[in-house]
Structures are given as C-alpha cells and as structure tokens.
Design a protein around this motif. Sequence first.
Motif, mmCIF file in Angstrom:
data_model
loop_
_atom_site.group_PDB
_atom_site.id
_atom_site.type_symbol
_atom_site.label_atom_id
_atom_site.label_comp_id
_atom_site.label_asym_id
_atom_site.label_seq_id
_atom_site.Cartn_x
_atom_site.Cartn_y
_atom_site.Cartn_z
ATOM 1 N N VAL A 1 41.338 33.277 42.649
ATOM 2 C CA VAL A 1 41.410 32.045 43.429
ATOM 3 C C VAL A 1 41.259 32.349 44.908
ATOM 4 C CG1 VAL A 1 42.835 30.822 41.750
ATOM 5 C CG2 VAL A 1 43.929 32.229 43.491
ATOM 6 N N GLY A 2 40.990 31.304 45.693
ATOM 7 C CA GLY A 2 40.937 31.480 47.131
ATOM 8 C C GLY A 2 42.329 31.649 47.694
ATOM 9 N N GLN B 1 36.425 40.130 49.876
ATOM 10 C CA GLN B 1 35.158 39.814 49.195
ATOM 11 C C GLN B 1 35.247 40.126 47.706
ATOM 12 O OE1 GLN B 1 35.212 41.434 52.234
ATOM 13 N NE2 GLN B 1 34.600 39.554 53.271
ATOM 14 N N GLU B 2 35.897 41.239 47.374
ATOM 15 C CA GLU B 2 36.014 41.640 45.973
ATOM 16 C C GLU B 2 37.252 41.041 45.305
ATOM 17 O OE1 GLU B 2 35.672 45.830 45.455
ATOM 18 O OE2 GLU B 2 33.712 45.934 46.449
ATOM 19 N N CYS C 1 52.489 41.698 42.652
ATOM 20 C CA CYS C 1 51.476 41.177 43.555
ATOM 21 C C CYS C 1 51.582 39.653 43.541
ATOM 22 C CB CYS C 1 50.110 41.647 43.055
ATOM 23 S SG CYS C 1 48.690 40.882 43.838
ATOM 24 N N ALA C 2 51.553 39.037 44.699
ATOM 25 C CA ALA C 2 51.624 37.572 44.771
ATOM 26 C C ALA C 2 50.643 37.086 45.832
ATOM 27 C CB ALA C 2 53.043 37.126 45.114
ATOM 28 N N VAL C 3 49.866 36.070 45.483
ATOM 29 C CA VAL C 3 48.882 35.548 46.433
ATOM 30 C C VAL C 3 49.357 34.224 46.994
ATOM 31 C CG1 VAL C 3 46.994 36.753 45.288
ATOM 32 C CG2 VAL C 3 47.477 34.381 44.675
ATOM 33 N N VAL C 4 49.070 34.002 48.259
ATOM 34 C CA VAL C 4 49.336 32.722 48.905
ATOM 35 C C VAL C 4 48.089 31.881 48.727
ATOM 36 C CG1 VAL C 4 50.028 31.565 51.019
ATOM 37 C CG2 VAL C 4 50.744 33.928 50.607
ATOM 38 N N MET C 5 48.212 30.778 48.012
ATOM 39 C CA MET C 5 47.050 29.947 47.733
ATOM 40 C C MET C 5 46.429 29.458 49.034
ATOM 41 S SD MET C 5 46.849 29.995 44.459
ATOM 42 C CE MET C 5 45.963 28.577 43.838
ATOM 43 N N VAL D 1 51.511 32.567 43.972
ATOM 44 C CA VAL D 1 51.194 32.732 42.559
ATOM 45 C C VAL D 1 51.323 34.219 42.265
ATOM 46 C CG1 VAL D 1 49.456 32.458 40.750
ATOM 47 C CG2 VAL D 1 49.675 30.738 42.551
ATOM 48 N N PHE D 2 52.095 34.545 41.243
ATOM 49 C CA PHE D 2 52.508 35.922 41.013
ATOM 50 C C PHE D 2 51.739 36.580 39.875
ATOM 51 C CE2 PHE D 2 56.342 35.774 43.632
ATOM 52 C CZ PHE D 2 56.580 34.415 43.709
#
Lengths: 116, 109
Positions: B27-28, B66-67, B87-91, B98-99
Amino acid sequence: NAGVMQNPRHLVRRRGQEARLRCSPMKGHSHVYWYRQLPEEGLKFMVYLQKENIIDESGMPKERFSAEFPKEGPSILRIQQVVRGDSAAYFCASSPPGGGGYNEQFFGPGTRLTVL
Amino acid sequence: KNEVEQSPQNLTAQEGEFITINCSYSVGISALHWLQQHPGGGIVSLFMLSSGKKKHGRLIATINIQEKHSSLHITASHPRDSAVYICAVVMEYGNKLVFGAGTILRVKS
C-alpha cells in the motif's frame, strides 16, 4: 517527561461486565491511537482520536466498543458487556500535534484484559 | 494477502551473528515503523523512517520506497535482542498503523 501511561495494566472482568481502559498520552501529545492484540495474533488498529474528536474509528467493532479523548483527562476505551473474545492486550499510542503521518507514535505498556 | 508481510516468521541466531528481518508492503505509505516487543511486554518504537537509512547502536533500518521494502539489521546480536520485531506502516492517507505479523527472534548464547 513521562511516557505514555496506561492503566490498569491488568484487568479481569466477568462476561457481561464493563471494561474501562485509560490512556494518558505523553506531555504535549494531542493524538491518541488504540490498538488491540488478540492472543497469538498481530496488532490491529482500532481508533484514532484527537482532543474531543474521533478522527478514524474504522477498526472499532460496531457494537459494545467506544472511545473518547476529552479536553481534560485521559483517553478512555470502553467495552460494554464484555465477552471472552474481548480478552486481549490493548495498547495505546500517542503522537504530537501537526506533521500528519510523519509523527512517530509512542506506545504505552498496554492493558491486558482477561474475561472470565 | 496481507498489506504488510514480514520474513522470516521465526529466526534463531547464535550470539554475535548479523541478523536481517525483511518487510514488504503493498500500500501507499507515508512512513514505516520498526517496533520491538518482549514476551508479555510493551512495545518500543525502534525506528520511524520514510526514506534512506537510520542507525541506532547495533540496529540499522533501511527503506526503499520504490520497491516497497524495508529491512531491519542487528549487528553483533546478543541474547537480550531476543524479542518480537514488528514492521508497521503509516498509511498514506490517515495516521493509522498497519502491522506485519512480527518476526520472533531468538538469539542463543
């Protein structure tokens, strides 16, 4: 500067009772997030609040769960009529105002809820 | 398919080894966190990064936007590094995390 505080650290409730979980963000932080970690599962987002506003509650179960972050005092996650499936660790995180998603979130120690 | 995938799920290493944990996302995002959780314990944020590389002591985190990939490296691993690394991304839109499922690391002496 104290970190994010959560209380109680452990909470035992019988089925049908109410659970109230409290989160005091770091000093100067006005954004609060609640996450749930079910046994043997990963963390899941529940709700994102700013002072007196719910910004995103897309992860909250539709019934029995509610959250608030009043102008004064801690953020509260309330679970009414608890069921065994609510047993989990509930983590709160906070971040400072502004900056959008670039602000780091700081986590509290969690509240471990056990429903008998 | 989960939005955030981590590998490996479990990792056992000998003290002193160099460790790499990988995170891929679909996701972005606006940023990515690496978190550490000890059994029954709280969650500590190790890094938040949105580009490039960060280093703190024996820990190094890199991200390739990019990857859509990030790595967490631990140099000269020690038994006290044993924990779950998440690892958790901030939408990209909104602040929620999101973990990934986490990587259980055990470092033996």
